[in-house]
Write a protein that holds these residues in place. Structure first.
Motif, short mmCIF file in Angstrom:
data_model
loop_
_atom_site.label_atom_id
_atom_site.label_comp_id
_atom_site.label_asym_id
_atom_site.label_seq_id
_atom_site.Cartn_x
_atom_site.Cartn_y
_atom_site.Cartn_z
N VAL A 98 0.85 -1.19 0.00
CA VAL A 98 0.00 0.00 0.00
C VAL A 98 0.88 1.24 0.00
CG1 VAL A 98 -1.71 1.34 1.31
CG2 VAL A 98 -1.91 -1.15 1.20
N THR A 99 0.47 2.21 -0.79
CA THR A 99 1.13 3.52 -0.78
C THR A 99 0.04 4.58 -0.69
OG1 THR A 99 2.82 2.61 -2.24
CG2 THR A 99 2.79 5.01 -1.94
N TYR A 100 0.26 5.57 0.15
CA TYR A 100 -0.74 6.64 0.26
C TYR A 100 -0.08 7.94 0.67
CZ TYR A 100 -0.75 5.64 5.33
OH TYR A 100 -0.41 5.45 6.64
N LEU A 101 -0.79 9.03 0.40
CA LEU A 101 -0.28 10.36 0.71
C LEU A 101 -1.28 11.09 1.60
CD1 LEU A 101 1.53 12.80 -1.62
CD2 LEU A 101 -0.41 13.65 -0.33
N SER A 102 -0.78 11.64 2.69
CA SER A 102 -1.61 12.44 3.60
C SER A 102 -1.21 13.90 3.46
CB SER A 102 -1.42 11.99 5.06
OG SER A 102 -1.92 10.68 5.24
N GLU A 103 -2.21 14.75 3.26
CA GLU A 103 -1.97 16.18 3.10
C GLU A 103 -2.02 16.87 4.46
OE1 GLU A 103 -3.27 19.43 -0.23
OE2 GLU A 103 -4.84 18.22 0.66
N PHE A 104 -1.12 17.79 4.70
CA PHE A 104 -1.01 18.47 5.99
C PHE A 104 -1.71 19.81 5.93
CE2 PHE A 104 1.43 21.23 8.97
CZ PHE A 104 1.05 20.59 10.14
N ASP A 105 -2.60 20.06 6.91
CA ASP A 105 -3.30 21.34 7.03
C ASP A 105 -2.59 22.16 8.09
OD1 ASP A 105 -4.98 23.47 7.43
OD2 ASP A 105 -6.82 22.31 7.39
N ALA A 106 -1.91 23.23 7.65
CA ALA A 106 -1.11 24.02 8.59
C ALA A 106 -1.97 24.72 9.62
CB ALA A 106 -0.28 25.05 7.81
N GLU A 107 -3.23 25.00 9.29
CA GLU A 107 -4.09 25.72 10.22
C GLU A 107 -4.58 24.81 11.35
OE1 GLU A 107 -8.24 28.33 10.19
OE2 GLU A 107 -7.18 27.89 8.31
N GLU A 110 -3.76 19.07 11.20
CA GLU A 110 -4.22 17.71 10.93
C GLU A 110 -3.61 17.19 9.63
OE1 GLU A 110 -8.67 17.01 12.79
OE2 GLU A 110 -8.47 17.63 10.70
N LEU A 111 -3.55 15.85 9.53
CA LEU A 111 -3.19 15.17 8.29
C LEU A 111 -4.42 14.44 7.77
CD1 LEU A 111 0.25 13.76 9.38
CD2 LEU A 111 -0.08 15.11 7.31
N ARG A 112 -4.67 14.57 6.47
CA ARG A 112 -5.83 13.88 5.88
C ARG A 112 -5.37 13.08 4.67
NH1 ARG A 112 -9.79 15.08 1.89
NH2 ARG A 112 -8.81 17.09 1.47
N VAL A 113 -5.76 11.81 4.65
CA VAL A 113 -5.37 10.94 3.53
C VAL A 113 -6.07 11.42 2.27
CG1 VAL A 113 -5.40 8.59 2.62
CG2 VAL A 113 -4.99 8.97 5.07
N ARG A 114 -5.29 11.85 1.25
CA ARG A 114 -5.85 12.39 0.03
C ARG A 114 -5.90 11.36 -1.10
NH1 ARG A 114 -5.92 17.74 -1.59
NH2 ARG A 114 -6.51 16.81 -3.59
N THR A 115 -4.84 10.53 -1.23
CA THR A 115 -4.74 9.60 -2.35
C THR A 115 -4.13 8.30 -1.86
OG1 THR A 115 -4.25 11.52 -3.74
CG2 THR A 115 -4.00 9.37 -4.75
N THR A 116 -4.66 7.17 -2.35
CA THR A 116 -4.15 5.85 -1.94
C THR A 116 -4.01 4.95 -3.16
OG1 THR A 116 -6.31 4.83 -1.60
CG2 THR A 116 -5.41 6.07 0.24
N LEU A 117 -3.18 3.93 -3.00
CA LEU A 117 -3.05 2.88 -4.02
C LEU A 117 -2.81 1.57 -3.29
CD1 LEU A 117 -3.05 2.39 -7.07
CD2 LEU A 117 -0.56 2.59 -7.04
N GLY A 118 -3.62 0.58 -3.59
CA GLY A 118 -3.48 -0.72 -2.95
C GLY A 118 -4.39 -0.92 -1.76
N THR A 119 -5.18 0.10 -1.37
CA THR A 119 -6.07 -0.05 -0.22
C THR A 119 -7.35 -0.76 -0.63
OG1 THR A 119 -6.99 2.13 -0.66
CG2 THR A 119 -5.18 2.01 0.92
N ILE A 120 -8.01 -1.37 0.38
CA ILE A 120 -9.27 -2.05 0.14
C ILE A 120 -10.39 -1.52 1.05
CG2 ILE A 120 -8.23 -4.18 -0.72
CD1 ILE A 120 -8.51 -5.37 2.06
N ALA A 121 -10.04 -0.94 2.19
CA ALA A 121 -11.05 -0.44 3.13
C ALA A 121 -11.52 0.95 2.67
CB ALA A 121 -10.48 -0.35 4.55
#
Length: 610
Positions: A98-107, A110-121
């Motif tokens: 699995v590879t995924y990218l979490s975007e960081f909100d400076a305000e 928080e980190l929020r998962v924006r894009t994934t590859l290989g996930t099933i959930a």
């Protein structure tokens, strides 16, 4: 030890050191007379050189793939597409499950998962990681890679039960996170994860970090370009809006100039609509109060209350033309080449004010003439013979032929609306004025029913309130005052008969008109003679004999039907009828007396109605 080693053997050893596959070094040295320990040393060094060569070859391939990915990513401009391709390339480079990218909100930090590859959930995408929680927060705070071979047993960072549940649902065990850095600013975290325990090698960490460095620069560049494009688009929109506003102001200036000229040169209200339509490049219609109906009437009412343009449906708008509380009409604008904005609407509102001024100017002249005509009508209906002297000659002097009038219509209008009603009727021609708190109109229509209907419709549209209109016909030689007095008497009776908004003729209600016309004091004497005892009983005992008699006579003298109509018991009705017999006499139901009593009861009801 042999002094020399054959060239062929040396070349074979060099080839073995650089070969992609393992080569038997002992076999190459079999024909060379060397001690065993030297042979072992040479085999070890060859394997070491081959391992180094393999590592550099693999590193070269990785770097080639890394630079190829960087070039590809640099060509993308859409941020969402770039994020998806970035994760895809990282997945191919590292080869994890699995590879995924979490975007960081400076305000919010928080980190929020924006894009994934290989996930099933499905719950994994969009997962939010609060500040200070989990491996991701370690990467953000430390600005360097962090990894764990077994996430469930990780102790170097706090856990969150909700996040742990999502990670467990995905089956992730080992995770590696590297920061996406733009200068000193963390813009996200790139993760590689496996569903088995795995100790990430330095080469893997280095490769993913290098890729993340390239990706961060490309991502930040794409964001800046997107922001620049947004600003350019916003500037273009602002410029377009400014251009439109300037054009609108020029059109407004043109309209104001034209309207000023109209006022100074004695123009009329229709000229305002023409000038407004020409400037705004749309169709403008000047409507009279009687032409307003449906959505347009609702829009004009709204405009009348607010003083602003109001939408009238189908891309049109309406603005009321008013002078104080008086509605003079409306301007209806149907959108054409020019989109209606604030400037166009304000221009229409100013045009409506100019229209009102021109209408008032025109009406002032008409009002002066109509006032003379109204005074003439008042003289015709006056009791003073001197005022009626030589009325025909005075009418001819004003260009009025009295012999053309065939119907008189008397209208009951609330006092506050009477002036507006007179104004509306004067536009229809005829002779209009006020007489004893009523509006009187003389028309040329020979049918008083038609005349009253037309007058009723005209006034109703103008004042928008329930009104009563009574028409009476007359011919040469008839006493106009008598006809008007009869129609006025009829107006007094109609509310007692349940009418509040109608157009009728005096002849339709002739019995009531005759009774309640001049000399109506005789009605009181008649009631006292016929049913005086009943009226006296009700007055002294707060009784209900008169309503009971009315219901009894109105229900064909049936006690049962009377009780049902009054919601009383039959015995109560019979008791009241017995009391009426005592007061009126036992013969009160004889035909002649019953007729006179029936008339008296009906008259008493009418006179007592509010």
């Amino acid at each position: 030890m042999a002094d020399t080693i054959p060239v062929e053997v040396v070349i074979g050893l060099m080839q073995a050191a650089s070969a992609a596959e393992d080569v038997d070094v002992s076999g190459l040295l079999a024909d060379v007379d060397l001690p065993e320990e030297d042979t072992t040393r040479i085999a070890y060094e060859v394997r070491r050189l081959r391992a180094t060569s393999d590592r550099w070859r693999r590193r070269g391939q990785e770097l080639a793939a890394l630079f190829s990915s960087a070039r590809e990513l640099a060509q993308l401009r859409d941020v969402d597409e770039l994020l998806g391709r970035l994760v895809e390339r990282a997945h191919d480079l590292v080869g994890t499950d699995v590879t995924y990218l979490s975007e960081f909100d400076a305000e919010s930090r928080e980190l929020r998962v924006r894009t994934t590859l290989g996930t099933i959930a499905p719950s994994f995408l969009g997962l939010r990681v609060p500040p200070g929680i989990g491996l991701a927060s370690q990467v953000v705070e430390g600005r360097r890679p962090y990894w764990t071979s077994k996430y469930a047993a990780m102790t170097q960072a706090p856990h969150d039960s909700a996040i742990d549940a999502v990670v467990a649902a995905e089956g992730l065990v080992s995770l590696l996170g590297v920061p996406l850095l733009a200068g000193d600013e963390v813009i996200g975290v790139l993760f590689a994860a496996n569903r088995v325990e795995h100790a990430f090698a330095p080469e893997e960490i280095s490769l993913l970090s290098a890729f993340a460095d390239h990706a961060a620069i490309v991502l930040q560049t794409a964001r800046l370009l997107a922001r620049t494009q947004d600003l350019a688009d916003e500037a273009q929109r602002a410029y377009a809006e400014l251009t439109r506003h300037v054009e609108a102001m020029e059109r407004a200036s043109e309209v104001h100039s034209d309207l000023t000229s109209l006022v100074l040169e004695g123009g009329e209200a229709p000229d305002v609509a023409t000038a407004l339509g020409r400037a705004l490049r749309c169709r403008v219609t000047l409507l009279e109060p009687g032409q307003l109906d449906g959505p347009v009437a609702e829009a004009v009412d709204q405009s009348r209350r607010s003083g602003r343009c109001a939408p009238a449906g189908y891309g049109s708008c309406a603005v009321a033309v008013v002078a104080g509380p008086t509605l003079l009409g409306a301007l209806l604008l149907e959108e054409g080449e020019v989109e209606f904005g604030p400037v166009e609407r304000r221009t229409a509102e100013r045009a409506a004010q100019i229209t009102a001024l021109l209408n008032l100017k025109e009406d002032a002249l008409v009002e002066a003439e109509q006032r003379v005509r109204g005074d003439l009508l008042a003289d015709m209906l006056a009791d003073d013979p001197d005022r009626r002297h030589d009325i025909a000659a005075r009418a001819r002097a004003r260009g009025i032929r009295l012999d053309e009038f065939r119907s008189a219509v008397v209208v009951a209008v609330p006092a506050e609306l009477r002036r507006e009603a007179v104004r509306a009727l004067r536009r229809t021609g005829g002779l209009v004025g006020e007489h004893t708190d009523r509006v009187v109109a003389l028309t040329a229509d020979p049918d008083p029913a038609v005349a009253s209907t037309v007058i009723h419709s005209t006034v109703s549209r103008s004042v928008r309130a329930p009104i009563l209109a009574v028409g009476a016909g007359f011919a040469d030689g008839d006493d106009l005052r008598a006809q008007v007095d009869g129609a006025s008497a009829c107006l007094r009776v109609l509310p007692s008969l349940g009418l509040s908004d109608a157009a009728v003729t005096a002849d339709e209600y002739l019995p009531y008109t005759a009774l309640f016309g001049p000399g109506e004091t005789r009605v009181t004497a008649y009631l006292q003679r016929v049913i005086g005892p009943v009226l006296k009983w009700d007055a002294e005992h707060a009784g209900k004999l008169l309503p009971t008699l009315a219901a009894y006579l109105g229900n064909r003298m049936s006690p049962v039907a009377t009780a049902r109509a009054l919601h009383l018991h039959k015995n109560t009705v019979l008791q009241r009828l017995e009391r009426a017999s005592e007061l009126l006499g036992e013969d009160w139901q004889e035909p002649d007396r019953l007729f006179r009593i029936t008339v008296a009861v009906r008259l008493a009801e009418v006179t007592r109605s509010p």
